[in-house]
Design a protein around this motif. Structure first.
Motif, PDB file in Angstrom:
ATOM      1  N   ALA A  97       0.819  -1.223   0.000  1.00 29.65           N
ATOM      2  CA  ALA A  97       0.000   0.000   0.000  1.00 29.65           C
ATOM      3  C   ALA A  97       0.854   1.275   0.000  1.00 29.65           C
ATOM      4  O   ALA A  97       0.317   2.365   0.200  1.00 29.65           O
ATOM      5  CB  ALA A  97      -0.929  -0.006   1.215  1.00 29.65           C
ATOM      6  N   ILE A  98       2.167   1.115  -0.184  1.00 31.75           N
ATOM      7  CA  ILE A  98       3.073   2.274  -0.186  1.00 31.75           C
ATOM      8  C   ILE A  98       3.797   2.311  -1.530  1.00 31.75           C
ATOM      9  O   ILE A  98       4.384   1.302  -1.934  1.00 31.75           O
ATOM     10  CB  ILE A  98       4.130   2.149   0.935  1.00 31.75           C
ATOM     11  N   GLN A  99       3.741   3.459  -2.188  1.00 36.00           N
ATOM     12  CA  GLN A  99       4.600   3.620  -3.382  1.00 36.00           C
ATOM     13  C   GLN A  99       5.637   4.702  -3.080  1.00 36.00           C
ATOM     14  O   GLN A  99       6.685   4.403  -2.533  1.00 36.00           O
ATOM     15  CB  GLN A  99       3.758   3.881  -4.619  1.00 36.00           C
ATOM     16  N   CYS A 100       5.345   5.958  -3.372  1.00 35.30           N
ATOM     17  CA  CYS A 100       6.355   6.975  -3.025  1.00 35.30           C
ATOM     18  C   CYS A 100       6.413   7.194  -1.517  1.00 35.30           C
ATOM     19  O   CYS A 100       7.418   7.647  -0.984  1.00 35.30           O
ATOM     20  CB  CYS A 100       6.074   8.302  -3.735  1.00 35.30           C
ATOM     21  N   GLY A 101       5.322   6.900  -0.811  1.00 41.79           N
ATOM     22  CA  GLY A 101       5.309   6.996   0.649  1.00 41.79           C
ATOM     23  C   GLY A 101       4.959   8.363   1.201  1.00 41.79           C
ATOM     24  O   GLY A 101       4.855   8.512   2.422  1.00 41.79           O
ATOM     25  N   PHE A 102       4.742   9.340   0.348  1.00 46.50           N
ATOM     26  CA  PHE A 102       4.525  10.699   0.858  1.00 46.50           C
ATOM     27  C   PHE A 102       3.217  10.813   1.636  1.00 46.50           C
ATOM     28  O   PHE A 102       3.140  11.518   2.630  1.00 46.50           O
ATOM     29  CB  PHE A 102       4.542  11.709  -0.300  1.00 46.50           C
ATOM     30  N   ILE A 134      -5.100  12.383   0.398  1.00 46.19           N
ATOM     31  CA  ILE A 134      -4.890  12.182  -1.039  1.00 46.19           C
ATOM     32  C   ILE A 134      -3.631  11.345  -1.291  1.00 46.19           C
ATOM     33  O   ILE A 134      -2.572  11.607  -0.699  1.00 46.19           O
ATOM     34  CB  ILE A 134      -4.774  13.546  -1.744  1.00 46.19           C
ATOM     35  N   CYS A 135      -3.795  10.324  -2.143  1.00 41.91           N
ATOM     36  CA  CYS A 135      -2.645   9.531  -2.593  1.00 41.91           C
ATOM     37  C   CYS A 135      -2.592   9.634  -4.107  1.00 41.91           C
ATOM     38  O   CYS A 135      -3.552   9.292  -4.792  1.00 41.91           O
ATOM     39  CB  CYS A 135      -2.800   8.075  -2.168  1.00 41.91           C
ATOM     40  N   ARG A 136      -1.463  10.092  -4.608  1.00 39.22           N
ATOM     41  CA  ARG A 136      -1.380  10.270  -6.068  1.00 39.22           C
ATOM     42  C   ARG A 136      -0.846   9.016  -6.759  1.00 39.22           C
ATOM     43  O   ARG A 136      -0.761   8.979  -7.977  1.00 39.22           O
ATOM     44  CB  ARG A 136      -0.478  11.458  -6.394  1.00 39.22           C
ATOM     45  N   CYS A 137      -0.432   7.993  -5.974  1.00 41.26           N
ATOM     46  CA  CYS A 137       0.249   6.846  -6.584  1.00 41.26           C
ATOM     47  C   CYS A 137      -0.568   5.564  -6.652  1.00 41.26           C
ATOM     48  O   CYS A 137      -0.519   4.860  -7.650  1.00 41.26           O
ATOM     49  CB  CYS A 137       1.514   6.494  -5.796  1.00 41.26           C
ATOM     50  N   THR A 138      -1.241   5.194  -5.562  1.00 39.88           N
ATOM     51  CA  THR A 138      -1.652   3.788  -5.424  1.00 39.88           C
ATOM     52  C   THR A 138      -3.018   3.465  -6.001  1.00 39.88           C
ATOM     53  O   THR A 138      -3.331   2.294  -6.188  1.00 39.88           O
ATOM     54  CB  THR A 138      -1.711   3.392  -3.933  1.00 39.88           C
ATOM     55  N   GLY A 139      -3.858   4.465  -6.204  1.00 35.44           N
ATOM     56  CA  GLY A 139      -5.237   4.171  -6.606  1.00 35.44           C
ATOM     57  C   GLY A 139      -6.100   3.732  -5.429  1.00 35.44           C
ATOM     58  O   GLY A 139      -7.242   3.326  -5.625  1.00 35.44           O
TER      59      GLY A 139
HETATM   60  S1  FES Z   1       2.107   6.408  -2.090  1.00 29.48           S
HETATM   61 FE1  FES Z   1       2.667   8.189  -3.230  1.00 29.48          FE
HETATM   62  S2  FES Z   1       1.182   9.647  -2.614  1.00 29.48           S
HETATM   63 FE2  FES Z   1       0.471   7.808  -1.741  1.00 29.48          FE
END
Ligand code: FES
Ligand code: FES
Length: 154
Positions: A97-102, A134-139
């Motif tokens: 559930a983590i991509q960039c992690g921001f 808001i998460c811009r990566c995971t959907g």
């Molecule tokens: S993991 Fe990149 S903004 Fe959520």
């Protein structure tokens, strides 16, 4: 003008000599070094700066540090106990559930406050609970799966 600010963060008391008009986000990151709390929009729109104050999620970019003296503040750094990750932290890793992690610190703290009040939520309730983060990566699919997995075997 600087004054002494007294904050209770992650189980510890801190006295900080700093400007009294600083937000909690600024004090956490710049004065105390808790950089796990992220600055996204700085406008109250993204949820990246979420911390827990007396167990409830707050946007630290919209909260004056002086206003939360005497309250219990928890940042992502305060969630692990004795070197062991919190079950939500483990679930986020295990479910991918983590991509960039921001977004992750704010997302996990929002989820913690939610699960504390709703230990066995539905998928819909979970989606609603994190709608301010808001998460811009995971959907979001894996994030919701991770949150739902925390109590599924209890
Ligand atoms: S993991 Fe990149 S903004 Fe959520
Ligand atoms: S940084 Fe606080 S809501 Fe975006």
């Amino acid at each position: 003008m600087k004054h002494i600010l007294k904050l209770h963060v992650n189980g510890e008391d801190f006295e900080i000599f700093t400007e009294m008009n600083k937000t909690l986000l600024e004090v956490l990151r710049e004065d105390l070094g808790f950089t796990g709390t992220k600055r996204g929009c700085d406008l109250g729109a993204c949820g990246a700066c979420t911390v827990l104050i007396d167990g409830k999620p707050y946007l630290s970019c919209l909260t004056l540090a002086i206003a939360v003296q005497g309250k219990k503040i928890v940042t992502i750094e305060g969630l692990a106990r004795e070197g062991k990750l919190h079950p939500l932290q483990k679930a986020f890793i295990e479910k991918g559930a983590i991509q960039c992690g921001f977004c992750t610190p704010g997302m996990i703290l929002t989820a913690k406050a939610f699960l504390d009040e709703h230990p066995y939520p539905s998928e819909e309730e979970t989606k609603r609970a994190i709608s301010g983060n808001i998460c811009r990566c995971t959907g979001y699919v894996k994030i919701v799966e991770a949150i739902l997995s925390v109590n599924e075997n209890q």
